[in-house]
Every structure is written in structure tokens, then in C-alpha cells.
Write a protein that holds these residues in place. Structure first.
Motif, PDB file in Angstrom:
ATOM      1  N   GLN A  52       1.056  -1.469   0.115  1.00  0.00           N
ATOM      2  CA  GLN A  52      -0.352  -0.076  -0.355  1.00  0.00           C
ATOM      3  C   GLN A  52       0.551   1.526   0.071  1.00  0.00           C
ATOM      4  O   GLN A  52       2.024   0.887   0.805  1.00  0.00           O
ATOM      5  N   GLU A  53       0.591   1.949  -1.055  1.00  0.00           N
ATOM      6  CA  GLU A  53       1.679   3.427  -0.638  1.00  0.00           C
ATOM      7  C   GLU A  53       1.637   4.393  -0.040  1.00  0.00           C
ATOM      8  O   GLU A  53       0.922   4.438   0.835  1.00  0.00           O
ATOM      9  N   GLY A  54       1.989   4.540   0.767  1.00  0.00           N
ATOM     10  CA  GLY A  54       2.695   5.541   1.983  1.00  0.00           C
ATOM     11  C   GLY A  54       2.968   4.835   3.369  1.00  0.00           C
ATOM     12  O   GLY A  54       3.500   4.844   4.277  1.00  0.00           O
ATOM     13  N   LYS A  55       2.245   3.289   3.045  1.00  0.00           N
ATOM     14  CA  LYS A  55       2.315   2.527   4.214  1.00  0.00           C
ATOM     15  C   LYS A  55       3.309   1.227   3.973  1.00  0.00           C
ATOM     16  O   LYS A  55       4.185   0.207   5.416  1.00  0.00           O
ATOM     17  N   GLY A  56       3.279   0.664   2.671  1.00  0.00           N
ATOM     18  CA  GLY A  56       4.855  -0.323   2.639  1.00  0.00           C
ATOM     19  C   GLY A  56       4.508  -1.514   1.942  1.00  0.00           C
ATOM     20  O   GLY A  56       3.031  -1.703   1.869  1.00  0.00           O
ATOM     21  N   LEU A  57       5.202  -2.314   2.568  1.00  0.00           N
ATOM     22  CA  LEU A  57       4.745  -3.726   2.347  1.00  0.00           C
ATOM     23  C   LEU A  57       4.498  -4.651   3.439  1.00  0.00           C
ATOM     24  O   LEU A  57       4.882  -4.584   3.952  1.00  0.00           O
ATOM     25  N   SER A  58       3.937  -6.131   3.625  1.00  0.00           N
ATOM     26  CA  SER A  58       3.148  -6.746   4.461  1.00  0.00           C
ATOM     27  C   SER A  58       3.078  -8.076   3.823  1.00  0.00           C
ATOM     28  O   SER A  58       2.454  -8.493   3.279  1.00  0.00           O
ATOM     29  N   ILE A  59       4.234  -8.749   4.184  1.00  0.00           N
ATOM     30  CA  ILE A  59       4.160  -9.905   4.222  1.00  0.00           C
ATOM     31  C   ILE A  59       3.949 -10.654   4.787  1.00  0.00           C
ATOM     32  O   ILE A  59       4.461 -11.403   5.984  1.00  0.00           O
ATOM     33  N   GLY A  60       3.319 -11.849   4.479  1.00  0.00           N
ATOM     34  CA  GLY A  60       2.978 -13.079   5.583  1.00  0.00           C
ATOM     35  C   GLY A  60       4.093 -14.044   4.904  1.00  0.00           C
ATOM     36  O   GLY A  60       4.678 -14.144   3.992  1.00  0.00           O
ATOM     37  N   ALA A  61       3.933 -14.596   7.147  1.00  0.00           N
ATOM     38  CA  ALA A  61       4.846 -15.250   7.066  1.00  0.00           C
ATOM     39  C   ALA A  61       5.546 -16.066   6.179  1.00  0.00           C
ATOM     40  O   ALA A  61       6.990 -17.082   6.268  1.00  0.00           O
ATOM     41  N   ALA A  70      12.532  -2.832   8.888  1.00  0.00           N
ATOM     42  CA  ALA A  70      10.955  -3.959   9.039  1.00  0.00           C
ATOM     43  C   ALA A  70      10.965  -4.135  10.238  1.00  0.00           C
ATOM     44  O   ALA A  70      11.927  -3.599  11.327  1.00  0.00           O
ATOM     45  N   SER A  71       9.807  -4.293  10.384  1.00  0.00           N
ATOM     46  CA  SER A  71       9.370  -4.887  11.823  1.00  0.00           C
ATOM     47  C   SER A  71       8.363  -6.070  11.361  1.00  0.00           C
ATOM     48  O   SER A  71       8.073  -6.886  10.844  1.00  0.00           O
ATOM     49  N   VAL A  72       8.110  -7.165  13.327  1.00  0.00           N
ATOM     50  CA  VAL A  72       7.361  -8.485  12.393  1.00  0.00           C
ATOM     51  C   VAL A  72       6.824  -8.512  13.949  1.00  0.00           C
ATOM     52  O   VAL A  72       6.698  -7.774  14.786  1.00  0.00           O
ATOM     53  N   THR A  73       4.949  -8.886  13.272  1.00  0.00           N
ATOM     54  CA  THR A  73       4.359  -9.001  14.518  1.00  0.00           C
ATOM     55  C   THR A  73       4.514 -10.911  14.506  1.00  0.00           C
ATOM     56  O   THR A  73       4.499 -11.607  14.069  1.00  0.00           O
ATOM     57  N   ILE A  74       3.920 -11.242  15.792  1.00  0.00           N
ATOM     58  CA  ILE A  74       4.234 -12.198  16.319  1.00  0.00           C
ATOM     59  C   ILE A  74       2.487 -12.217  17.219  1.00  0.00           C
ATOM     60  O   ILE A  74       2.794 -11.550  18.041  1.00  0.00           O
ATOM     61  N   ALA A  75       2.286 -13.417  17.421  1.00  0.00           N
ATOM     62  CA  ALA A  75       0.692 -14.007  17.598  1.00  0.00           C
ATOM     63  C   ALA A  75       1.224 -15.243  18.723  1.00  0.00           C
ATOM     64  O   ALA A  75       2.232 -16.059  18.096  1.00  0.00           O
ATOM     65  N   HIS A  86       6.513  -6.295   8.151  1.00  0.00           N
ATOM     66  CA  HIS A  86       5.764  -5.360   7.268  1.00  0.00           C
ATOM     67  C   HIS A  86       7.400  -4.173   7.363  1.00  0.00           C
ATOM     68  O   HIS A  86       8.150  -4.265   7.905  1.00  0.00           O
ATOM     69  N   VAL A  87       7.177  -4.510   5.940  1.00  0.00           N
ATOM     70  CA  VAL A  87       9.152  -2.446   5.041  1.00  0.00           C
ATOM     71  C   VAL A  87       8.041  -1.767   4.671  1.00  0.00           C
ATOM     72  O   VAL A  87       6.941  -1.568   4.165  1.00  0.00           O
ATOM     73  N   PRO A  88       8.655  -0.730   5.909  1.00  0.00           N
ATOM     74  CA  PRO A  88       8.099   0.719   5.963  1.00  0.00           C
ATOM     75  C   PRO A  88       8.313   1.006   3.998  1.00  0.00           C
ATOM     76  O   PRO A  88       9.249   0.689   3.121  1.00  0.00           O
ATOM     77  N   ASP A  89       6.730   2.354   3.529  1.00  0.00           N
ATOM     78  CA  ASP A  89       7.585   2.547   2.203  1.00  0.00           C
ATOM     79  C   ASP A  89       8.456   3.177   1.756  1.00  0.00           C
ATOM     80  O   ASP A  89       9.148   3.646   3.618  1.00  0.00           O
ATOM     81  N   LEU A  90       9.296   4.015   0.642  1.00  0.00           N
ATOM     82  CA  LEU A  90      10.454   4.398   0.612  1.00  0.00           C
ATOM     83  C   LEU A  90      10.349   5.397  -0.198  1.00  0.00           C
ATOM     84  O   LEU A  90       9.664   5.233  -1.433  1.00  0.00           O
TER      85      LEU A  90
END
Lengths: 325, 202
Positions: free
Chosen positions: A64-73, A173-178, A215-219
Motif C-alpha cells: 500500500q503506497e505510503g504504508k509499505g509492504l506487508s509480507i505473510g510469514a 522492518a518490523s515483525v508481528t508475533i502472535a 512489515h517494511v515501511p514505504d520508501l
């Protein structure tokens, strides 16, 4: 290979409950490429395997532009590397993915699994009761330590084996942990741990916790990024030293940027002094030499790996020259 | 007596293993229509002896069987299905001799669980031939002498097919990178690369 029972949870909560609270009871199966090696070598001896692949949405990538990339594990390394958005915008990540393992392993391995893989230290993988396996001694400290760390080591001296992790760290980048009762997101910087914090684990995950997304921020549009991996074979090898650079390029100088390093420390490594020096740096031979001279001044090489210091310093210069060309 | 002795000698280890294998196949494997089967699951959490149902397609044939969860894909292919063209060398996902296609992509069959192939299509080197006719890649490896001892060749050919599925007309660099997961102890690499180039032209 040791036998185990197999579980196929439908959602992440069920998966987390199945994993339980003890490391050796149950393990997670994503791509399985590291897991099978660990089980075959008797490093991990799970009674239960929890397959993650029936959990929905973990194999999806969103941009998503402005938000960046969200990659499923569970996204396969090759699928991620082949995406236009990754190749064009997140070049450093595409290059790190393409440098990872072999075509077959990239078709099998997942990005979440890649971040959570165990180290390749030959004492850890071999028949040695080392610190990381609960033993009394790090055999690398006074043993064969050509490939071990020069920074962040002690009492164990592994290097983190992931290439994408180094690129993702440079990309902030950051990671979401459940887990059983909560979901949270941490910067990748805080995800990995040093041996001095926990000598038996490489990250903050608890036995019941699962990395679900990255998650990787937009650049900014003036970003140029790249990954250089020095290895002893042309292909299909772990990094001796690797360098990831994400630079915002102005017309006459680097506006600012971040660099991250693989093969030098027990976790993907960053040096604040280098990132500070990149701020408004003009790319000249003199400035590159100065930058190299302040890199890894705190390093404490072991008997056989002092060569990594000039190597990483030269790679710093090379990656900036390549991106500035 | 002499004749019997000769016969038993002429039966190769491979024929013996195949015969043995197909006996197992006949007993435990049913061919059924592959449907969007729910993924396999064990019963209770603590039941370790439980075998798990597995449905997949191998070389166009539909296979339904029950296996122990720690069975690797190559153990299923060689020991249960008696398809011994696929070789085990390192058994650690490092050398590529065990390469097969999983939904068209090259994977190491020694280093993945058979259960991870559930609901998918596997092609082994046996699946490339059309009847008695060699596949263009097999022809190219013969024409260009893309082997010496030949033990890695089934894996090399399947890796090449995976590469050609992705890049039908690969350049030299794509070939070298695309084939990099397969080791040839005889170092026949230049001729292996030539074979892939020749096959891409067919």
C-alpha cells in the motif's frame, strides 16, 4: 529421522496452543528446510510438529503506497523475490533473497522461517554439547572460528545465517508475533537477541509464539538500495560477510541512509556511527575511506577471523560506489 | 539349477527393489480422484503411532495412502511408489540429486515431509517420458554428453525442467544460477549447461 505426531491447526491461536510452553515438545513447520536438518541432526527432537500451512492469509503479500509492504510469514522466498514491487522498490531485499541458498530451497523455504532459522556454526550443528545446546562450553571460542563473529559475541560466537534479515534490518522492518493470548509488533532490531541475553535462542520468541507477518515501511522515491554478499563459492553458500545498504540519494551527496551487516555478529548487525556518517555524505574516495575507518572499530575478532574487518570495510565502500554509479 | 542361478543373478537389485516396492504399493495405495481434500490431520495430540492420510498426484497418477508423519517425500517416492529414478545422495537438502517438481517447481524431495506435498502434483524423472519417447531434456543430456557417472543426472534434469518452466529461454547466467542447487561430483558442469541450452532450443 525421529518420529513425531502431526497437527494441522486452522488458525493461529490453535497453532499457538499446540506449540505449548516447552521448546522441545512441539515445533512449528513452515517450509521445513531448516527444521528437517535440525531433526535429522538430533538438535531438535520434537514429539509434535505443528504445520502452519492451513492457517489462512499467511501466504499473502500486500503493498500500500505510503504504508509499505506487508509480507505473510509463509510467503516462499522465490515468490517474494519475483514480485515487481520487491525488485523495483525494495531492491536490497530482492537481491538478498536471490542470494539465499539454492533455487530448490528458495522454492521451499518461507520468509518467516528464514528469519527464525538456527545458526550454522559447525559445533552447534555437529556432535558437540555446546553452550547453545545447553552445554558448558563454546567450542568456537578456542577452536575453528574462521566463520564466526567479530562483533556482539560471547559467551557464544555464532553468526546469524539469514540474508533477508540483513536487508530487512536496513529497511527498518518490523515483525508481528502472535502468541496464546496476545499479538504484538516489534522492530526487527528488537526481535533478534545476542548470546549475552540468551545463549540458547536467536530471537525473543517464546515457545508458543509465531511470527505471522513482516512489515517494511514505504520508501522515498530517491531511495537506492543494494545487497552485496561475500561468499567462498559463487552460489549456494552462506555469507562470510554481507552488507545491505538503503540510501536516499541527493543530487550531489547522500541525504541519509542505513547499512546492516551479515556474517559479522550473532544477529543482523548495525553500527550507529556508520549510519550517522552517511548523513549528508558526499561520495568521494576520501570520504569512503574515512567511513571505512570508523566501521567496526569495536570489533573483537577471534584467532582465525580477523580478515572479516578489512573485508567488511571494503564491502561498505563497494556497495556505496555501486549505488552511487 | 544352473538356469535358476543365472536367473537370480540377472535380476538386478533395482528389479528386486521395484518388485518389493510394488507389492507394498498394491497393498496400501488406492488411486482415486484428486479432489480439494482437506489437509491431513492426526487425531489426538499425543497419539504418535497414528498414520496420516495423504493424497497427491505423482506423474499424472492419483495416489492416496497413509504414512507416518516423519516420512520424507523421497521415501514415499522411492520406497512406497517404487519410482527409483530419483536418487538420494546427501539426504540433507544440499546436493540436488533428489530434485523433483512440486506443482512445476524444483524442490529437494529428501528434505521435505511427504505431508507437505498433500494435494499437490509431483513430477519425477520417470514422469518426463511420453511412453517410450525421451523428453527433450533427456535427449539433450545424451546429445551433449551432460554427465559422467550419471548419478546426479535425474536431479540435474528435474532442476533444468524447473528452470525452463520459469525461464523457457534462459541465458547463460540464468542457467548457472538456476542449476546451482545441484552438485555434480564428476564436475560435468559445462556440458550440463550445454545440455540445458540445447533443450531450451528444442
Amino acid at each position: 529421522m525421529k518420529s513425531f505426531s502431526y497437527h494441522q491447526p486452522k488458525d493461529i491461536r490453535e497453532a499457538s496452543n499446540l506449540l505449548g510452553d516447552n521448546w522441545q515438545d512441539a515445533l512449528l513447520n513452515a517450509g521445513g528446510t531448516d527444521l528437517l536438518g535440525l531433526i535429522k541432526h538430533d538438535i531438535e527432537k520434537p514429539d509434535h510438529l505443528v504445520n502452519l500451512k492451513a492457517v489462512k492469509d499467511l501466504d499473502k503479500v500486500r503493498y500500500q503506497e505510503g504504508k509499505g509492504l506487508s509480507i505473510g510469514a509463509l510467503v516462499k522466498l522465490n515468490d517474494l523475490a519475483a514480485m515487481d514491487i520487491v525488485q523495483n522498490k525494495y531492491t536490497v531485499l530482492a537481491e538478498a533473497l536471490q542470494e539465499t541458498a539454492s533455487p530448490q530451497l528458495r522454492n521451499m523455504g518461507t520468509i518467516g522461517g528464514n528469519l527464525c532459522q538456527r545458526p550454522r556454526c559447525w559445533y552447534f550443528r555437529g556432535d558437540f554439547d555446546c553452550l547453545r545446546k545447553g552445554g558448558e562450553l563454546c567450542f568456537a571460542a578456542d577452536g575453528e572460528n574462521k566463520y564466526h563473529c567479530i562483533s556482539g559475541g560471547g559467551p557464544c560466537f555464532i553468526v546469524h545465517p539469514s540474508d533477508p534479515a540483513v536487508a530487512l534490518l536496513a529497511l527498518d522492518a518490523s515483525v508481528t508475533i502472535a502468541g496464546k493470548d496476545r499479538e504484538y509488533t516489534v522492530p526487527l532490531h528488537d526481535f533478534f537477541v545476542l548470546p549475552e541475553d540468551d545463549v540458547m535462542r536467536e530471537n525473543i520468541l517464546q515457545p508458543h509464539e509465531i511470527v505471522t507477518r513482516i512489515h517494511v515501511p514505504d520508501l522515498p522515491s530517491n531511495t537506492r538500495s543494494g545487497y552485496i554478499k561475500f561468499k567462498e563459492r559463487d552460489v549456494w553458500d552462506f555469507a562470510v560477510v554481507s552488507v545491505a545498504a538503503v540510501l536516499r540519494m541527493g543530487s550531489e551527496r547522500i541525504e541519509g541512509g542505513t547499512m546492516a551487516f551479515g556474517g559479522v555478529a550473532p544477529k543482523p548487525w548495525m553500527e550507529k556511527t556508520i549510519n550517522d556518517a552517511l548523513n549528508r555524505m558526499e561520495v568521494t574516495d576520501t570520504n569512503l575511506d574515512s567511513l571505512a575507518q570508523i566501521a567496526f572499530t569495536d570489533a573483537l575478532p577471534l584467532a582465525q577471523n580477523g580478515y572479516k574487518i578489512p573485508l567488511v570495510r571494503n564491502l561498505i565502500k563497494r556497495v556505496i560506489r555501486t549505488l552511487n554509479a | 539349477m544352473a538356469k535358476n542361478k543365472k536367473n537370480s543373478r540377472s535380476m538386478s537389485r533395482r528389479d528386486f527393489m521395484k518388485g518389493f516396492g510394488s507389492g507394498v504399493v498394491g497393498g496400501s495405495i488406492m488411486l482415486q480422484t484428486l479432489h480439494a481434500a482437506p489437509p491431513p490431520t492426526t487425531g489426538t495430540f499425543k497419539d504418535e503411532s497414528n498414520r496420516v492420510e495423504l493424497t497427491l498426484k505423482v506423474n499424472g497418477k492419483l495416489v492416496q495412502t497413509k504414512i507416518t508423519p516423519h516420512t520424507t517425500l523421497i521415501e514415499l517416492i522411492r520406497d512406497k511408489l517404487a519410482l527409483t529414478g530419483t536418487k538420494v545422495v546427501c539426504n540433507h537438502g544440499e546436493c540436488g540429486a533428489c530434485t523433483v517438481l512440486l506443482d512445476g517447481r524444483a524442490v529437494y524431495s529428501c528434505h521435505m515431509l511427504a505431508l507437505d506435498a498433500h494435494g499437490k502434483e509431483v513430477i519425477t524423472v520417470e514422469g518426463l517420458m511420453q511412453g517410450e519417447e525421451l523428453h527433450p531434456l533427456q535427449e539433450a543430456f545424451i546429445e551433449k554428453d551432460g554427465m559422467q557417472c550419471g548419478f546426479c543426472t535425474p536431479g540435474q534434469i528435474m532442476a533444468a525442467q524447473g528452470l525452463l518452466n520459469e525461464h523457457p529461454h534462459p541465458n547463460r547466467e540464468q542457467i548457472l544460477k538456476g542449476m546451482s542447487g545441484n552438485i555434480c561430483r564428476c564436475s560435468a558442469y559445462p556440458k550440463i549447461a550445454d545440455s540445458v541450452v540445447a533443450a531450451a532450443k528444442k
